[in-house]
Every structure is written in structure tokens, then in C-alpha cells.
Scaffold this active site. Structure first.
Site, short mmCIF file in Angstrom:
data_model
loop_
_atom_site.label_atom_id
_atom_site.label_comp_id
_atom_site.label_asym_id
_atom_site.label_seq_id
_atom_site.Cartn_x
_atom_site.Cartn_y
_atom_site.Cartn_z
CE LYS A 195 64.19 -59.59 21.31
NZ LYS A 195 65.17 -58.63 20.78
CD GLU A 271 54.22 -62.08 7.89
OE1 GLU A 271 54.88 -62.44 6.89
OE2 GLU A 271 53.01 -61.83 7.85
CB CYS A 305 60.99 -60.28 4.54
SG CYS A 305 59.59 -59.17 4.45
CD GLU A 402 65.96 -63.43 4.13
OE1 GLU A 402 66.18 -63.92 5.25
OE2 GLU A 402 64.94 -62.77 3.86
P1 NAD Z 1 66.52 -62.39 13.46
O1 NAD Z 1 65.69 -63.59 13.23
O2 NAD Z 1 67.97 -62.56 13.70
O3 NAD Z 1 65.96 -61.59 14.74
C1 NAD Z 1 64.61 -61.18 14.81
C2 NAD Z 1 64.23 -60.96 16.26
O4 NAD Z 1 64.29 -62.21 16.96
C3 NAD Z 1 65.15 -60.00 17.02
O5 NAD Z 1 64.36 -59.19 17.89
C4 NAD Z 1 66.01 -60.95 17.82
O6 NAD Z 1 66.51 -60.36 19.00
C5 NAD Z 1 65.04 -62.07 18.14
N1 NAD Z 1 65.65 -63.36 18.47
C6 NAD Z 1 66.88 -63.84 18.10
N2 NAD Z 1 67.08 -65.07 18.63
C7 NAD Z 1 65.97 -65.38 19.32
C8 NAD Z 1 65.56 -66.53 20.08
N3 NAD Z 1 66.35 -67.60 20.21
N4 NAD Z 1 64.33 -66.52 20.64
C9 NAD Z 1 63.51 -65.46 20.51
N5 NAD Z 1 63.84 -64.34 19.81
C10 NAD Z 1 65.06 -64.30 19.24
O7 NAD Z 1 66.24 -61.41 12.24
P2 NAD Z 1 67.00 -60.05 11.87
O8 NAD Z 1 68.40 -60.39 11.51
O9 NAD Z 1 66.76 -59.02 12.92
O10 NAD Z 1 66.14 -59.61 10.57
C11 NAD Z 1 66.35 -60.17 9.31
C12 NAD Z 1 65.37 -61.30 9.03
O11 NAD Z 1 64.02 -60.87 9.22
C13 NAD Z 1 65.42 -61.77 7.60
O12 NAD Z 1 65.40 -63.18 7.57
C14 NAD Z 1 64.15 -61.23 6.98
O13 NAD Z 1 63.65 -61.93 5.88
C15 NAD Z 1 63.20 -61.26 8.12
N6 NAD Z 1 62.11 -60.32 7.91
C16 NAD Z 1 60.89 -60.82 7.56
C17 NAD Z 1 59.84 -59.94 7.33
C18 NAD Z 1 58.48 -60.46 6.93
O14 NAD Z 1 57.51 -59.72 7.04
N7 NAD Z 1 58.34 -61.71 6.46
C19 NAD Z 1 60.04 -58.57 7.46
C20 NAD Z 1 61.30 -58.09 7.80
C21 NAD Z 1 62.33 -59.00 8.03
#
Ligand code: NAD
Ligand code: MN
Length: 504
Positions: A195, A271, A305, A402
């Protein structure tokens, strides 16, 4: 009804092709694009101008069920141990070739949808995806267990078997994250229900069509777009998904771990976020340190991230560093992600834009000094000026949380021990940078940092061969390199009795 179609005006970087590209934006299940059971869709927004971009299907738990059944059947009948490893490698290589052939289109689509510059989309995300596919295609026929000596009465070996159906949930830096997720899972013989983020699903949908063209059997790769709280939650709580791999915020990562625990105890790798420090020692090559530290925070508009969002500078060189660092950030062009000289495009969504502006307000309110930027850039779209805060106390929100935007905190330290203490003063532990010409100091400090990645004299350079992941609340497990294979294999120990007599 037919699933929605997405249309866009596409121009190659060299201008040798222009025209409309149209494709189905349904759920990709069993190698077909289908409408969601309830017919729901999500509307996408162009971050460059804030205007509607088009629609894609939105999955509910009913669609996730259908996708999981497809993936399960594929795992048992057509993939997993049913397909010889060289055939998995061939298909992954074929997909790499197709992604390469469609590189310009994918890059344009990625930039249109999430605002990153077309240069970064093309040469970081798309090229990174091609490289990752080829790297893991190479692993497909090199996955094996061990024979382990026990005693003369026993012969024993291990098998590294695919886990089964894996759910993957990724954030809106989409193609780059897609690139880390699907190649190792496919190479090890798992089937996938992935997803993408509801804000930026377009390139994942296009890649699904390429996977079909590459010849992957139906059900091996399923791409289900939709909301996190609906489709994402249905994946993490599903009883027939064997493993979930998540990239995103620490907050959502916690939800996923909880629902995995409450459902079938599926394996989980996470991650998550970061608040990564850079330490600039007084013997560093200052100009280079300035450039890397700037790259560390503004690469991808701060939406990485591993963003270097806390910069600690030795007090002796602090003023000179700050001057040069400020000049560097000022010199980077913010604007249209399709313009060739743009370094920084818009933030990916209005929600993110508002969150970041909220953090800037909180920094001002808490009494930090706004040294540079701090405002929206221009009047339309989700652009934010590169922003520097100084005089930031360790307990302020902008030092601890963050921000995921082009906002950096610059602070002083006076000795190595203090630098290490400040760098480690965080709930996160994803990455860190050290700038010095003294190799012994670099290694000594590096050993003391609680961080999954340490860059010495560089920042934000990820390699497909090297593991990436977090200490502390930055995650569980490692992606990339040989280490990622562990995320997608179960180890079975087989004991063969040669001559032991039964104990009773
Ligand atoms: P997010 O956590 O809001 O969403 C990530 C994914 O999770 C999306 O597909 C979203 O639809 C889904 N999601 C949201 N609520 C959910 C739930 N209750 N159950 C299951 N899935 C759910 O993150 P974002 O705003 O899209 O991205 C930014 C974040 O991602 C930052 O915190 C960043 O650090 C992190 N990130 C980490 C890495 C890494 O490799 N460590 C890489 C890129 C981004
Ligand atoms: Mn979010």
C-alpha cells in the site's frame, strides 16, 4: 464500473516526447486493475499549485481480503518454492529493464505527484529502483542455509524459506521506498500486498503495470492504494498476512506493531522517523562540511527520514560555519520541480506544509532565534523557505521532534564528549554525520553514537549494498544489502538422527 483513469501531460526531460499519458488507476490485484468493492476513490493534489490532480481507487478491508487471497494462492501455486530461483532473478531483471525504459515517464509522474525535483526523481528514485532491483535479482539464486556440525550422531542443516504473504506499507516519498521494499521480498520468493501513501500512489500504480508486462505471474505483486486508517489498518491486522514491513512515522509504526500483536503476531519490521545529528569538529574541512550539512537538511526538501536536522558545531568555528551555511542555503533555488535549475520543490502535501509551519511557529514561540527563512515561499503550492533556527534549548520541540521539512537547528558544543552527549540526546537513532580530518576521533565518536548509520565527511548518501535502519525509536530491522534478506525469510533447522537411540 471501471476503475478511474489517470491522465497527465508528459514531456521527456530532453523534450523528445510530449503528449498525454493515460493509465488505469485502479487496485492492482491478480495482474488486473480493478475498481474497489465499494467504488471509493481518493483525490490527489498537485503540491506545486495546490490544485486537484485526479483520482485513484481506495481500498477497504474487503479489497485487502481479495488481494491477500490472490497473494496466498500465488505463493502456494506459482511463486515461493514453486518457482526456480533463476526464474525469479530473470523476472526481477526484466522489471529493472522496463523501469529503466520508462525512467523519464516515471520521474515526471513522481515529481508531479509529490513535488520532488525531476532530477532527483530520475537519478535518485528511479535509478535507485533500477539498481535495487538488479542488486536483489542477483541474490535470488544465492539464498541458502548452512550445514551445522552437531555430533557424529546427527546431521543438521538450515533452510532459508520465504515467509509467505507480506504486507508492505510505505510513506509518500514513494518510489524510493517502493524500491527498498519489493525487490528483496520478491527475490526471496514472497508474494506482496503493498500500500503506497494515499497522497502519492501514482508511480507505484505504473510500476504494477510494468511488473505485469515483465511477466510476473498473477497475484505475486498486488498494489492496493487507499487510506492508512482503512487499507493500511486492514493490512496490519490481517490474519493471513505473515509479515508486515512498514516505512513511515514512529506514531503509525507503533499502531502497526500493536495490531500485529493483537492479530496473528505477524513478523514486523519498521523504518521510522529520525532527528539525525551532524557533528562538525573544528578540524573539519569547513566548506565541504557546510555543503554536506546543507545537503543533509534540504535534500528532498527535508523529507527524508535521515534528514540532518540537528547540526552541532564546535564553538571555535561556529560563527564562520553559520555564516557559510546560511549563504549556502540561501543560494539554493526553490521553485517548480520541473525547472532544470530548481533544487527544492514544494513539500508533498498541504498537511505536511501546515505541520512544518506549525513547528516553525513553535520554535519562535519557545524563544529560539529564527536565523533564516521561516515563511512560505511564493503564494501558491506548498513551498517553504529553507529555515535555520539558533539558540535552541535541548527541550524545545524543534530540537526533539521530527519536522520532516527544510528546517534545521544549529547549536554549539565545546568538546568531543559533549558533542556525543548532545547527538545521542534523542529518542531516535537513524543516522548521524561526523565531520573531522582526524580518523581516530571519527571512529571513536562513531562507536559512541547510537545510530543505525554514521556518515563520516558526508551525509544522506545511501548505498544499496549497505544496511539502513534505526536504533531506538527509529525502527526495528534493517533494509538494503544482504541484511534485508533476513526480513523476508524464515529459518528452519532440520535435525537428522544418524545413530542416536531413543531416550525412553
Ligand atoms: P505516515 O506514518 O503518516 O504514513 C505512512 C504510511 O502508513 C502511509 O501509507 C499511510 O497511509 C499508512 N498509515 C497511516 N495510518 C495507518 C494505520 N493506522 N495503519 C496502517 N497504516 C497506516 O508517514 P508519512 O507522513 O507518509 O511519511 C513521513 C514519515 O515517514 C516520517 O516520519 C519519516 O521519517 C518516515 N520515513 C522513514 C523512512 C525510513 O527509511 N526510516 C523513509 C522515509 C520516510
Ligand atoms: Mn503523515
Amino acid at each position: 464500473m471501471a476503475p478511474p483513469t489517470f491522465e497527465f501531460d508528459f514531456q521527456t526531460t530532453g523534450g523528445n516526447f510530449t503528449g498525454k499519458v493515460a493509465f488505469s488507476a485502479g487496485l492492482f490485484i491478480n495482474n488486473e486493475f480493478v475498481e474497489s468493492v465499494e467504488g471509493s476513490t481518493v483525490e490527489l493534489v498537485n503540491p506545486t499549485d495546490g490544485k486537484p490532480l485526479g483520482h485513484v481507487s481506495a481500498a477497504t478491508d474487503k479489497d485487502i481480503d481479495i488481494a491477500v487471497k490472490a497473494a496466498r494462492e500465488a505463493f502456494e501455486q506459482r511463486w515461493g518454492t514453486k518457482v526456480p530461483p533463476p526464474e525469479r532473478a530473470r523476472l526481477i531483471h526484466r522489471l529493472a529493464d522496463l523501469v529503466e525504459q520508462h525512467a523519464d515517464e516515471l520521474a515526471a509522474l513522481e515529481s508531479l505527484n509529490n513535488g520532488k525535483t525531476v532530477f532527483v526523481s530520475r537519478f535518485v528514485d528511479v535509478q535507485g529502483f533500477v539498481n535495487t532491483l538488479r542488486y536483489y535479482a542477483g541474490w535470488a539464486d544465492k539464498i541458502h542455509g548452512k550445514t551445522i556440525e552437531v555430533n557424529d550422531a546427527k546431521f543438521a542443516y538450515t533452510r532459508h524459506e520465504p515467509i509467505g504473504v507480506v504486507g508492505q506499507i510505505i510513506p509518500w516519498s514513494v518510489l524510493g521506498m517502493f524500491a527498498w521494499k519489493i525487490p528483496p521480498a520478491l527475490a526471496t520468493g514472497n508474494t506482496i500486498v503493498i500500500k503506497p501513501s494515499e497522497w502519492t500512489p501514482l508511480t507505484a500504480i505504473r510500476v504494477a503495470a510494468l511488473a505485469k508486462e515483465a511477466g510476473f505471474p498473477k497475484g505475486v505483486l498486488n498494489v492496493v492504494t487507499g487510506l492508512g486508517s482503512v487499507a493500511g489498518a486492514a493490512i496490519s491486522s490481517h490474519m493471513d498476512i505473515d509479515k508486515v514491513a512498514f516505512t513511515g512515522s514512529t506514531l503509525v509504526g507503533r499502531h502497526i506493531l500493536k495490531s500485529a500483536a493483537a492479530s496473528n503476531l505477524k513478523k514486523v519490521t519498521l523504518e521510522l522517523g529520525g532527528k539525525s545529528p551532524s557533528i562538525i569538529f573544528d578540524d573539519a574541512d569547513l566548506d565541504k562540511a557546510v555543503s554536506w550539512a546543507a545537503f543533509g537538511i534540504v535534500f528532498n526538501h527535508g523529507q527524508t527520514c535521515s534528514a540532518g536536522s540537528r547540526v552541532y558545531v564546535h564553538e571555535k568555528i561556529y560563527d564562520e560555519f553559520l555564516l557559510k551555511f546560511t549563504e549556502k542555503l540561501k543560494s539554493l533555488k526553490v521553485g517548480n520541480p520541473f525547472a532544470p535549475d530548481t533544487f527544492q520543490g514544494p513539500q508533498a502535501s498541504e498537511t505536511q506544509f501546515k505541520r512544518i509551519m506549525g513547528y516553525i511557529e513553535s520554535g519562535k514561540k519557545d524563544g529560539a532565534t529564527l536565523h533564516l527563512g521561516g515563511s512560505q515561499h511564493g503564494t501558491e503550492g506548498f513551498f517553504i523557505e529553507p529555515t535555520i533556527f539558533t539558540d535552541v534549548k535541548p527541550d524545545m520541540k524543534i530540537m526533539r521532534e521530527e519536522i520532516f521539512g527544510p528546517v534545521v537547528v544549529v547549536a554549539k558544543f565545546s568538546n568531543d564528549e559533549e558533542a556525543v552527549r548532545l547527538a545521542n540526546d534523542t529518542l531516535y537513532g537513524l543516522a548521524a554525520g561526523i565531520f573531522t580530518k582526524d580518523i581516530s576521533r571519527a571512529i571513536d565518536v562513531s562507536n559512541k553514537l547510537k545510530s543505525g548509520t554514521v556518515w563520516i565527511n558526508e551525509f544522506n548518501k545511501v548505498e544499496v549494498t549497505l544496511p539502513f535502519g534505526g536504533y531506538k525509536q527509529s525502527g526495528i530491522g534493517r533494509e538494503l544489502g544482504e541484511y534485508a534478506l533476513q526480513n523476508y525469510t524464515e529459518v528452519k533447522a532440520v535435525h537428522i538422527n544418524l545413530s542416536a537411540t531413543p531416550p525412553i
